[in-house]
Design a protein around this motif. Structure first.
Motif, PDB file in Angstrom:
ATOM      1  N   PHE A  96       0.818  -1.211   0.000  1.00  0.00           N
ATOM      2  CA  PHE A  96       0.000   0.000   0.000  1.00  0.00           C
ATOM      3  C   PHE A  96       0.859   1.271   0.000  1.00  0.00           C
ATOM      4  O   PHE A  96       2.054   1.238   0.310  1.00  0.00           O
ATOM      5  CB  PHE A  96      -0.951  -0.001   1.194  1.00  0.00           C
ATOM      6  CG  PHE A  96      -0.273  -0.113   2.538  1.00  0.00           C
ATOM      7  CD1 PHE A  96       0.143   1.019   3.238  1.00  0.00           C
ATOM      8  CD2 PHE A  96      -0.051  -1.361   3.113  1.00  0.00           C
ATOM      9  CE1 PHE A  96       0.756   0.916   4.474  1.00  0.00           C
ATOM     10  CE2 PHE A  96       0.568  -1.477   4.353  1.00  0.00           C
ATOM     11  CZ  PHE A  96       0.972  -0.338   5.033  1.00  0.00           C
ATOM     12  N   ASN A  97       0.229   2.372  -0.331  1.00  0.00           N
ATOM     13  CA  ASN A  97       0.861   3.687  -0.268  1.00  0.00           C
ATOM     14  C   ASN A  97       0.439   4.385   1.018  1.00  0.00           C
ATOM     15  O   ASN A  97      -0.589   4.049   1.609  1.00  0.00           O
ATOM     16  CB  ASN A  97       0.457   4.536  -1.469  1.00  0.00           C
ATOM     17  CG  ASN A  97       1.165   4.111  -2.729  1.00  0.00           C
ATOM     18  OD1 ASN A  97       1.122   2.954  -3.121  1.00  0.00           O
ATOM     19  ND2 ASN A  97       1.816   5.056  -3.378  1.00  0.00           N
ATOM     20  N   TYR A  98       1.213   5.376   1.418  1.00  0.00           N
ATOM     21  CA  TYR A  98       0.890   6.089   2.652  1.00  0.00           C
ATOM     22  C   TYR A  98       1.479   7.484   2.632  1.00  0.00           C
ATOM     23  O   TYR A  98       2.262   7.863   1.747  1.00  0.00           O
ATOM     24  CB  TYR A  98       1.395   5.313   3.872  1.00  0.00           C
ATOM     25  CG  TYR A  98       2.905   5.177   3.920  1.00  0.00           C
ATOM     26  CD1 TYR A  98       3.695   6.103   4.597  1.00  0.00           C
ATOM     27  CD2 TYR A  98       3.545   4.121   3.273  1.00  0.00           C
ATOM     28  CE1 TYR A  98       5.080   5.986   4.631  1.00  0.00           C
ATOM     29  CE2 TYR A  98       4.919   3.998   3.310  1.00  0.00           C
ATOM     30  CZ  TYR A  98       5.682   4.926   3.981  1.00  0.00           C
ATOM     31  OH  TYR A  98       7.046   4.809   4.008  1.00  0.00           O
ATOM     32  N   ASP A  99       1.128   8.267   3.648  1.00  0.00           N
ATOM     33  CA  ASP A  99       1.637   9.621   3.830  1.00  0.00           C
ATOM     34  C   ASP A  99       1.758   9.851   5.333  1.00  0.00           C
ATOM     35  O   ASP A  99       1.410   8.963   6.132  1.00  0.00           O
ATOM     36  CB  ASP A  99       0.685  10.647   3.196  1.00  0.00           C
ATOM     37  CG  ASP A  99       1.413  11.873   2.648  1.00  0.00           C
ATOM     38  OD1 ASP A  99       2.441  12.264   3.241  1.00  0.00           O
ATOM     39  OD2 ASP A  99       0.945  12.437   1.646  1.00  0.00           O
ATOM     40  N   GLY A 100       2.235  10.999   5.729  1.00  0.00           N
ATOM     41  CA  GLY A 100       2.324  11.342   7.140  1.00  0.00           C
ATOM     42  C   GLY A 100       1.739  12.719   7.391  1.00  0.00           C
ATOM     43  O   GLY A 100       1.986  13.657   6.628  1.00  0.00           O
ATOM     44  N   VAL A 101       0.955  12.837   8.451  1.00  0.00           N
ATOM     45  CA  VAL A 101       0.275  14.087   8.773  1.00  0.00           C
ATOM     46  C   VAL A 101       0.312  14.297  10.283  1.00  0.00           C
ATOM     47  O   VAL A 101       0.182  13.329  11.053  1.00  0.00           O
ATOM     48  CB  VAL A 101      -1.199  14.063   8.300  1.00  0.00           C
ATOM     49  CG1 VAL A 101      -1.938  15.318   8.751  1.00  0.00           C
ATOM     50  CG2 VAL A 101      -1.284  13.913   6.792  1.00  0.00           C
ATOM     51  N   THR A 102       0.480  15.529  10.722  1.00  0.00           N
ATOM     52  CA  THR A 102       0.256  15.863  12.129  1.00  0.00           C
ATOM     53  C   THR A 102      -0.882  16.867  12.184  1.00  0.00           C
ATOM     54  O   THR A 102      -0.989  17.751  11.334  1.00  0.00           O
ATOM     55  CB  THR A 102       1.517  16.455  12.785  1.00  0.00           C
ATOM     56  OG1 THR A 102       1.999  17.568  12.005  1.00  0.00           O
ATOM     57  CG2 THR A 102       2.612  15.405  12.883  1.00  0.00           C
TER      58      THR A 102
END
Length: 241
Positions: A198-204
């Motif tokens: 899978f693909n992903y990202d990072g967020v705060t």
């Protein structure tokens, strides 16, 4: 009627002002993402998710509001291309995300005792994970909220570890650690349908609970501090080891 409209306008402006002041006080290096990585350890059957920030990951936690309505929530979040069925939900539209959160006003992990004091309802401030389904929501300034459903909807499927709220949310109990610049969580591969492509990202982000206004989501994103990709495009792939 004019008086009522005026009163509602004042209340709305006060709510916006409070939310803005809350989210601004949490901005800074502790939520400024430098790197995001998800690594599949094939020999162990686990996947390690980590977000590295400029400051100290997990050091900043929300200030207590004293009630559930309006309670602040801070999160290190991994939006993914996983399907809801991969993590125990029924198929539904939205973005499956793994959110590492802290919130001192309530505990939404009734099966887990994160601070190991033999009490299961007092450790919401300890960083802990949730699977959630996010969807676009223009009612909040961050543009996203956790997807809700009607309690009578028989088509909804939730994992047995869900906290009992009418939202696509699970409290899976995965171990979360914070050390210096990095926050990490370990996920057994079988708990996400053994997916590793899978693909992903990072967020705060700064989020807030709502239990009083039916025109707002129960848990909405009110401010995004940082996005690893810069545009929430989910460009990153799982590293296989």
């Amino acid at each position: 009627m004019k008086t009522n409209i005026k009163q509602l306008t004042i209340l709305l402006l006060l709510s916006i002002t409070v939310a803005f002041s809350q989210q601004k006080e949490y901005e800074g290096d502790n939520f400024s993402i430098k790197n995001v990585q998800v690594t599949n350890k094939t020999d162990l059957g686990i996947t390690i998710w980590e977000i590295e920030v400029k400051g100290f990951a997990g050091k900043t936690v929300p200030k207590k509001a004293g009630q559930l309505d309006g309670a602040p929530v801070l999160g290190y979040v991994f939006p993914t291309s996983l399907q809801p069925t991969d993590v125990g939900f029924n198929q539904t539209s939205g973005i499956v995300a793994l959110a590492l959160t802290s919130h001192p006003d309530f505990d939404d992990t009734p099966l887990w005792d994160e601070n190991n004091d033999q009490k299961y309802d007092n450790d919401g401030i300890i960083w802990h994970p949730h699977w959630v389904v996010l969807h676009k929501d223009d009612r909040v300034s961050g543009g996203l909220s956790v997807k809700q459903f009607k309690k009578a909807d028989k088509t909804v499927v939730l994992p047995t570890t869900n906290p009992g709220m009418p939202m696509y949310m699970d409290s899976p109990g995965f171990p979360v650690t914070t050390k210096k610049h990095t926050i990490k969580v370990i996920v057994p591969n079988y708990r996400m349908n053994n997916k590793s492509d899978f693909n992903y990202d990072g967020v705060t982000a700064f989020m807030k609970v709502n239990t009083s206004n039916s025109n707002l989501p129960m848990l909405g994103v009110y401010h995004v501090f940082s996005v690893a990709s810069g545009n929430l495009s989910l460009p990153y792939k799982v590293k296989i080891q």
